[in-house]
Design a protein around this motif. Structure first.
Motif, PDB file in Angstrom:
ATOM      1  N   ASP A  59      35.409  35.850  40.133  1.00 54.98           N
ATOM      2  CA  ASP A  59      34.932  36.085  41.543  1.00 54.98           C
ATOM      3  C   ASP A  59      36.128  36.436  42.422  1.00 54.98           C
ATOM      4  O   ASP A  59      36.917  35.659  42.472  1.00 54.98           O
ATOM      5  N   GLN A  67      38.382  28.843  40.334  1.00 53.23           N
ATOM      6  CA  GLN A  67      37.218  29.020  39.586  1.00 53.23           C
ATOM      7  C   GLN A  67      37.469  28.853  38.054  1.00 53.23           C
ATOM      8  O   GLN A  67      38.567  28.933  37.678  1.00 53.23           O
ATOM      9  N   ILE A 100      36.358  30.194  34.233  1.00 55.39           N
ATOM     10  CA  ILE A 100      35.414  31.182  33.233  1.00 55.39           C
ATOM     11  C   ILE A 100      35.841  30.486  31.888  1.00 55.39           C
ATOM     12  O   ILE A 100      36.814  30.327  31.275  1.00 55.39           O
ATOM     13  N   SER A 150      26.272  30.938  35.521  1.00 53.85           N
ATOM     14  CA  SER A 150      27.006  29.956  36.256  1.00 53.85           C
ATOM     15  C   SER A 150      26.412  28.575  36.176  1.00 53.85           C
ATOM     16  O   SER A 150      25.094  28.348  36.346  1.00 53.85           O
ATOM     17  N   SER A 207      31.623  29.558  35.126  1.00 53.51           N
ATOM     18  CA  SER A 207      31.014  31.023  34.782  1.00 53.51           C
ATOM     19  C   SER A 207      31.081  31.292  33.251  1.00 53.51           C
ATOM     20  O   SER A 207      32.259  30.798  32.715  1.00 53.51           O
TER      21      SER A 207
END
Length: 349
Positions: free
Chosen positions: A131, A220, A222, A250, A305
């Motif tokens: 993102d 974030q 991942i 997500s 994510s």
């Protein structure tokens, strides 16, 4: 089918501790289009934690899978390739003999990459899912023989830059062998796995002050590789694994943590009966759950994510850049192997 004249064909082979995976692709605009793929669980690293050696049975399984990969590369007329191997080969005392046999019987030259390169390629392969509105990211890759964690920042033009990384020699294969016997897991053995991972993560957390950054917001997370993609497919209650629904999903972190606890409390047969887990992963998924459980216990991000992509996609991006350079310079296509490319580099700008 061989490529048309002047059209590059790329191949990326990732030989891990558990899986042998190949992607063959053609450049398409600023990305690539996959035209062939192969994946097989070979368990190359089976028993390495105890013996320090690749077993003959594991080598035989792996060489057979690599023969298939070599045939696909020839049939597709690959012009640019990279073939990497990771933790099992880094660890095994007889790796040189294995590599020589692979070249002799398949023609594939394996590039045994260090953990820094593995981390870099994982970030490069996942960067499309970052993102751009969130400045910082933690990327984790739970493998068969090791787990990589990468702390990154998003640069003004959207590229990720690695600020720090760590690789711990704990993955789903060797964790299962060390802590679980005959596919059995107890609350005590599961807790021991989580604690073993936490113990290694805490210094990394303190070095980069990650917990504080997460509390402030703007971070974030991942996750890539088989553990997180399998857990996501179970969480989504899919009738069978479907990459189109998993890649880019997500998922609520608390829901994943609860699912880890649920799977750890099931017996082998119950896990195997789940079509998204199956017999291939029923044994190893608990160790993956323990690793993810440890990660989430330290870094309480609200959502994760999910990337069904990673090292191979990272290699394809670089191969595409190499092919484009060859097109610009008029270099005739031969059989370009990016072996040992950028191994000391950890900045993915």
């Amino acid at each position: 089918m061989p490529p048309q004249s002047g059209q590059p064909v790329l191949s990326a082979l990732d030989l891990g501790t558990n899986n042998c995976r190949l992607l063959v692709a053609r450049p398409q605009g600023k990305s690539f289009r996959v035209i062939d793929a192969f994946s097989r669980i070979v368990r190359l690293g089976e028993g390495v934690a105890a013996s320090g050696r690749l077993s003959e049975e594991a080598i035989d399984r792996t060489v057979e899978a690599l023969r298939i990969c070599a045939r696909k590369m020839r049939e597709r007329g690959v012009t640019h390739m990279r073939n990497v191997a990771t933790q099992a080969c880094r660890q095994a005392m007889n790796c040189d003999d294995f590599v020589e046999r692979v070249v002799r019987e398949t023609g594939i030259e394996l590039d045994i990459i260090p953990p820094a390169e593995e981390a870099r390629l994982a970030v490069m392969g996942c960067q499309a899912l970052l993102d751009r509105g969130v400045r910082r990211a933690i990327v984790f890759d739970i493998g068969g023989g090791s787990t990589e964690l990468i702390w990154t920042t998003i640069m003004p033009k959207g590229q990720p830059k690695i600020l720090g990384w760590m690789s711990m020699p704990l993955g789903v294969v060797n964790m299962s062998e060390i802590f679980m016997g005959n596919n059995d897991v107890t609350p005590e053995s599961y807790r021991a796995m989580v604690d073993a991972v936490r113990e290694r993560l805490i210094p990394f957390d303190k070095r980069y002050n990650l917990s504080f950054a997460i509390k402030k917001g703007g971070v974030q997370m991942i996750g890539t590789s088989g553990t997180i993609t399998t857990l996501t497919s179970v969480h989504l209650d899919l009738p069978r694994y479907d990459r189109t629904q998993v890649d880019g999903a997500s998922v609520d972190s608390e829901a994943l943590a609860a699912l880890c606890q649920k799977l750890a409390g099931q017996d082998y047969q119950t896990r195997a009966a789940n079509k998204c887990v199956g017999t291939d992963r029923a044994e190893l998924i608990v160790a993956g759950c323990a690793i993810l459980d440890a990660i989430l216990s330290i870094w309480a991000v609200p959502r994760i994510s999910v990337a069904d992509r990673g090292i191979r996609e990272g290699m394809l991006i670089e191969l595409m850049q190499a092919a484009q350079h060859d097109l610009r310079t008029g270099k005739p296509f031969g059989r370009t192997d990016l072996r040992a490319s950028n191994q000391e580099q950890v900045n993915v700008e």
